[in-house]
Design a protein around this motif. Structure first.
Motif, short mmCIF file in Angstrom:
data_model
loop_
_atom_site.label_atom_id
_atom_site.label_comp_id
_atom_site.label_asym_id
_atom_site.label_seq_id
_atom_site.Cartn_x
_atom_site.Cartn_y
_atom_site.Cartn_z
N THR A 334 0.85 -1.19 0.00
CA THR A 334 0.00 0.00 0.00
C THR A 334 0.88 1.24 0.00
OG1 THR A 334 -0.15 -0.03 2.43
CG2 THR A 334 -1.86 -1.19 1.21
N GLY A 335 0.31 2.35 -0.37
CA GLY A 335 1.08 3.59 -0.46
C GLY A 335 1.75 3.78 -1.80
N VAL A 336 2.02 2.66 -2.49
CA VAL A 336 2.60 2.72 -3.83
C VAL A 336 1.76 1.92 -4.82
CG1 VAL A 336 4.15 0.76 -3.49
CG2 VAL A 336 4.77 2.56 -5.13
N GLY A 337 0.90 1.03 -4.29
CA GLY A 337 -0.02 0.28 -5.15
C GLY A 337 0.66 -0.72 -6.05
N GLU A 418 8.91 15.27 8.50
CA GLU A 418 8.67 14.82 7.13
C GLU A 418 9.84 13.95 6.67
OE1 GLU A 418 7.98 18.07 4.52
OE2 GLU A 418 6.05 18.62 5.43
N LEU A 419 9.51 12.84 6.04
CA LEU A 419 10.55 11.93 5.57
C LEU A 419 11.27 12.53 4.37
CD1 LEU A 419 8.60 8.53 5.77
CD2 LEU A 419 10.26 9.44 7.42
N PRO A 420 12.59 12.54 4.38
CA PRO A 420 13.32 13.13 3.26
C PRO A 420 13.30 12.25 2.01
CG PRO A 420 14.85 12.22 4.86
CD PRO A 420 13.48 12.11 5.48
N VAL A 451 0.83 9.95 7.63
CA VAL A 451 0.29 11.31 7.56
C VAL A 451 0.73 11.94 6.24
CG1 VAL A 451 0.13 13.57 8.68
CG2 VAL A 451 0.38 11.48 10.07
N THR A 452 -0.23 12.31 5.43
CA THR A 452 0.05 12.88 4.11
C THR A 452 0.43 14.35 4.24
OG1 THR A 452 -2.25 13.55 3.73
CG2 THR A 452 -1.65 11.30 3.13
N PRO A 453 0.99 14.95 3.19
CA PRO A 453 1.36 16.37 3.28
C PRO A 453 0.19 17.30 3.59
CG PRO A 453 2.49 15.34 1.43
CD PRO A 453 1.53 14.32 1.96
N HIS A 497 5.87 12.62 3.54
CA HIS A 497 4.90 12.10 4.50
C HIS A 497 5.55 12.00 5.87
CE1 HIS A 497 1.69 10.28 1.65
NE2 HIS A 497 2.40 11.18 0.98
N ARG A 498 4.73 11.79 6.87
CA ARG A 498 5.22 11.62 8.24
C ARG A 498 4.64 10.33 8.82
NH1 ARG A 498 3.16 16.73 11.12
NH2 ARG A 498 1.55 16.58 9.51
#
Length: 587
Positions: A334-337, A418-420, A451-453, A497-498
């Motif tokens: 998930t998150g990338v499908g 936030e993830l770099p 957590v999305t932007p 994202h966080r």
């Protein structure tokens, strides 16, 4: 005029399944004698004589508490027979014409009697397999170790060899799923009951749970009458003899027939299904495993699993492995499908990263400084609600925006920067908390979110743990080290994202509220407020432990060419109606 056979073929197509080349004949209401003289009824589907060599056709055995006609007859009878197998679909004891009284999860003796009857039939070709989801998978485990060498393959979906721990999640009580299931089984009177109750049972269960009445009365409120199985669950915890005859996990390692497993990241049985997988691997078996973005009764999963079962049975009963994929493990990230394939679970290259809960709601791999604990108050009179996660029937998408929950005073959140760059997790997720409570009887719930932007907080997995006096032991200051097993996950956190961790003490009505008194859960009426502390200091760290893998781990060769029936929309993507599931939930 359209014939009966054509109607069945059209029904299979309407369910999103693929018909095979063979015409099918059906023999109804075969009588199967149980060991105590009760008669169980079954329907036999077979390729028509002359269309296939019926005498040599292997048999697929399906035992169901939900009837043997309607959708189950089409999925488990017509579909397999059209591909050249015989299929015997049986109604278990006490339902849909089968004699006796339904005894939930008590299936070993009737299952073995059915297998012995099957072997005596003149049309039995010498080998058989078993298939089915949920309860229909559980009945496979009930007999698989004793079924004999004629059993050549098992195909099971969203199930486990024991429901003991799924009912008692971390020592809590899985209230909503238990209520939904007893309501469904109490109302099933015909072959279409499963469809209608699937829409209405969750609402009746939730209405009963929100009534404020003691748990022992909720089955009557939901179903109109007391349900023996629900009452049994209330008085029989995980360590009682009630579960011993219903727990087949000790026999999993003795099963020699090849096993094909399908699960879902949001399925209520996933952690224990993976324990069965691990037991087979430890015994030298090489089971196949598929985990998709599905909840328990997800129709995308149900449709795709029949096609995979046909390929599995062709490989192990007809010596035709051409339909099998190269790698035994297929996972949806998930998150990338993306679908990924691996040689085994846990996946190669996984390493555990400990992310620390820190002061001021921070989450980081860095160890925390000396700090005071965070505090919140849990009031069982106003229990922390459950908004999304592992679910039985899934009225809404199981991954939903958690911001409304996170605004509550009885929920703590710890959020990373936030993830770099992208980060992927695939595997088991656990948490280690250091906690203190003014109640010896209390619960802790841990939930992992992305957590999305734009601030949306989407739940990925969760776990819960019920504390009782002395378990775990407290130190001199009353602080207890609590290990929590969350659901496994396969997810990519995107750059920007966080990562967020929630800590609470309730997830109602998914699990029953803890009254704080230690009174029996069925009759408890006194509710005590719990004052909770979560520690994050060098000597008392609290962490979420993430199974990090290299981004893009595994192979996608051939895995993206999945039939549409095996796919499901990502949270927030439009479904078949064009609506966003997330948006519809928000309404």
């Amino acid at each position: 005029m359209v014939g009966v056979g054509m109607m069945r073929r059209l029904g299979v197509t309407a369910l999103g399944l693929r018909n095979g080349p063979h015409k099918v004949t059906v023999e109804r209401d075969l009588e199967v004698p149980a060991g105590d003289g009760v008669t169980l009824l079954a329907d036999r589907y077979a390729p028509v004589p002359g269309d296939a060599d019926v005498g040599d056709a292997p048999t697929v055995l399906v035992r169901s508490p939900y009837g043997r006609r309607g959708p189950f007859g089409l999925m488990c009878g017509q579909a397999f027979a059209s591909h050249g197998f015989q299929a015997v679909v049986q109604s278990v004891r006490g339902g849909f014409g089968s004699g006796g009284v339904f005894e939930a999860l008590d299936e070993r003796e009737d299952g073995l009697a059915t297998i012995e009857w099957l072997k005596r039939q003149p049309w039995f070709g010498g080998t058989f397999a078993m298939h089915g989801p949920s309860y229909l998978g559980y009945v496979q485990w009930a007999v698989a170790a004793e079924a004999g060498p004629e059993l050549k393959a098992l195909s099971m979906q969203v199930t486990a060899s024991t429901f003991r721990d799924a009912v008692n999640v971390g020592g809590t009580f899985a209230l909503e799923s238990a209520l939904i299931w007893v309501d469904m089984t109490a109302r099933m009177k015909n072959s279409l009951s499963g469809i209608t109750t699937g829409f209405t049972s969750p609402r009746r269960a939730r209405r009963a749970a929100l009534s404020g009445r003691p748990l022992a009365e909720l089955d009557r409120i939901a179903t109109g009458g007391q349900q023996r199985f629900f009452q049994d669950l209330l008085v029989n915890g995980p360590d009682t003899p009630f579960w011993d005859k219903r727990d087949f996990s000790p026999t999993v390692s003795q099963v020699t027939a090849p096993v094909n497993m399908t699960g879902g990241w949001y399925d209520i049985f996933l952690p224990w299904q993976l324990k069965d997988y691990a037991a087979l691997r430890a015994a030298g078996q090489d089971p196949y495993l598929t985990i998709g973005p599905w909840f328990h009764a997800d129709q995308h999963m149900m449709r795709g699993s029949v096609g995979e079962a046909v390929d599995w049975f062709r490989a192990h009963l007809l010596d035709d492995p051409s339909g099998l994929r190269p790698n035994p493990v297929r996972l949806y990230v998930t998150g990338v499908g993306e679908w990924r394939e691996f040689p085994h679970w846990p996946v190669p290259g996984m390493r555990e990263e400990r992310w620390h809960l820190r002061p001021d709601g921070d989450l980081s791999p860095d160890e925390p400084p000396e700090s005071e604990p965070d505090r919140y108050r849990y009031d069982p009179e106003h229990p922390t609600p459950f908004l999304g996660g592992p679910t039985l029937l899934g009225e809404t998408h199981p991954s939903t925006d958690q911001r409304r929950l996170e605004r509550r005073r009885d929920v703590l959140t710890f959020t990373s920067a936030e993830l770099p760059e992208d980060m992927e997790i695939i595997g088991p997720v656990t948490a280690d908390l250091h906690v203190r409570s003014n109640r010896e009887h209390t619960d802790f719930v841990v939930r992992l979110c992305d957590v999305t932007p734009d601030g949306e907080s989407l739940n990925l997995c969760e776990g819960m743990r019920r504390l009782v006096p002395g378990t775990p032991e407290a130190d001199a200051d009353g602080v207890r080290a609590v290990a929590v097993e969350l659901w496994p996950a396969g997810h990519r956190f995107r750059a920007g994202h966080r990562i967020r961790v929630q800590v609470a003490s309730g997830a109602y009505p998914r699990v029953a509220r803890n009254p704080g008194t230690g009174a029996p859960i069925g009759t408890a009426t006194e509710m005590l407020v719990a004052e909770q502390e979560i520690f994050h200091a060098p000597g008392r760290p609290s962490t979420i432990n993430l199974p990090v893998v290299p981004v893009g781990a595994g192979t996608t060769d051939g895995a993206d060419e999945i039939r549409e029936a095996r796919e499901a929309p990502e949270p927030g993507e439009p479904d078949e109606s064009g609506e966003s599931r997330r948006d519809r939930h928000a309404e």
